[in-house]
Design an enzyme around this catalytic site. Structure first.
Site, PDB file in Angstrom:
ATOM      1  N   CYS A 146       0.829  -1.203   0.000  1.00 19.34           N
ATOM      2  CA  CYS A 146       0.000   0.000   0.000  1.00 19.34           C
ATOM      3  C   CYS A 146       0.870   1.262   0.000  1.00 19.34           C
ATOM      4  O   CYS A 146       0.727   2.135  -0.846  1.00 19.34           O
ATOM      5  CB  CYS A 146      -0.936  -0.014   1.206  1.00 19.34           C
ATOM      6  SG  CYS A 146      -1.944   1.473   1.370  1.00 19.34           S
ATOM      7  N   GLU A 218      -4.124  -4.470  -4.061  1.00 19.93           N
ATOM      8  CA  GLU A 218      -3.937  -3.080  -4.472  1.00 19.93           C
ATOM      9  C   GLU A 218      -4.444  -2.880  -5.898  1.00 19.93           C
ATOM     10  O   GLU A 218      -5.116  -1.888  -6.199  1.00 19.93           O
ATOM     11  CB  GLU A 218      -2.458  -2.686  -4.365  1.00 19.93           C
ATOM     12  CG  GLU A 218      -1.995  -2.423  -2.939  1.00 19.93           C
ATOM     13  CD  GLU A 218      -2.711  -1.245  -2.298  1.00 19.93           C
ATOM     14  OE1 GLU A 218      -2.983  -0.244  -2.982  1.00 19.93           O
ATOM     15  OE2 GLU A 218      -3.026  -1.334  -1.094  1.00 19.93           O
TER      16      GLU A 218
END
Length: 233
Positions: A146, A218
């Site tokens: 992230c 993601e």
């Protein structure tokens, strides 16, 4: 790629090997239609509002994961930094989301009441499962994609020029292109590499799997916002 990232790749560190192991998917993030439209300002407001509402929920969970990481550490300076990252996630990044929420006419209560989309729910359950049952290296590996990917996306989208004042998502671009944000991922990489020393091959393989899953989520997060994903009726 920043100088710090280039150095990591050259060093053969664990964090560099983790990124290299998922490089095709990692690089595809920069070409995802949501990311491209976000960068050039053509992203429809409905998609960005969907994303902001989901990301605010995600950050609440990420902040908790920093707290869990602090409980696994025996190093005072490291504990303090995890605490700062927890607060920074709540104060700085959530403030960005609140400002966009106000622009869209959403109250904090409405933002908080947003149901989690399927991908967001799955990603946050993955993070919480690692945070509550995993080792400190595993927790860091789960959160690292992230921080690292967002820094690369922010840098990539602003590489040629800074966003214009009338760019609808200029605040987002400036936040994630900021060197201070890149420093978060760099610190996490340093800590992961330090804690990985002496781990067994089995433990290292586990870190690769955790990192791969988070990287997949993601990419799916961008896709979720692009499709405005909903639960089946």
């Amino acid at each position: 790629m920043s100088a710090a990232q280039t150095g990591a790749m050259a060093s053969g560190s664990l964090s560099a090997r983790l990124r290299e192991s998922v490089l095709p998917l990692w690089q595809r993030q920069l070409q995802h239609p949501f990311v491209v439209a976000l960068g050039d300002g053509s992203l429809p407001r409905a998609n960005f509002e969907f994303y902001i509402r989901q990301d605010a929920l995600f950050l609440d969970v990420l902040a908790k994961c920093f707290g869990y990481a602090a409980t696994r550490s025996e190093d005072q300076a490291e504990i303090e930094q995890f605490g700062r990252l927890l607060l920074n996630t709540l104060v700085v990044e959530q403030d960005l989301h609140r400002r966009y929420g106000e622009r869209f006419g959403l109250t904090p209560e409405q933002m908080a009441a947003t149901p989690m989309a399927p991908t967001n729910y799955a990603y946050t359950r993955h993070l919480l499962a690692i945070a509550t049952t995993g080792t400190l290296p595993e927790i860091i590996a789960s959160m690292l994609p992230c921080a690292w990917i967002y820094a690369e996306v922010g840098t990539h989208l602003t590489a040629n020029k800074a966003p214009s004042p009338d760019h609808p998502y200029a605040d987002w671009l400036r936040t994630y292109a900021d060197p201070e944000f890149d420093a978060v991922g760099r610190w996490l990489r340093e800590r992961l590499d330090a804690h990985a020393e002496g781990l067994s091959a089995e433990a290292i393989a586990r870190l690769h799997e955790i990192f791969r899953i988070s990287t997949c989520y993601e990419w799916l997060f961008w896709e979720m916002a692009w499709q405005q994903e909903q639960w089946p009726a």
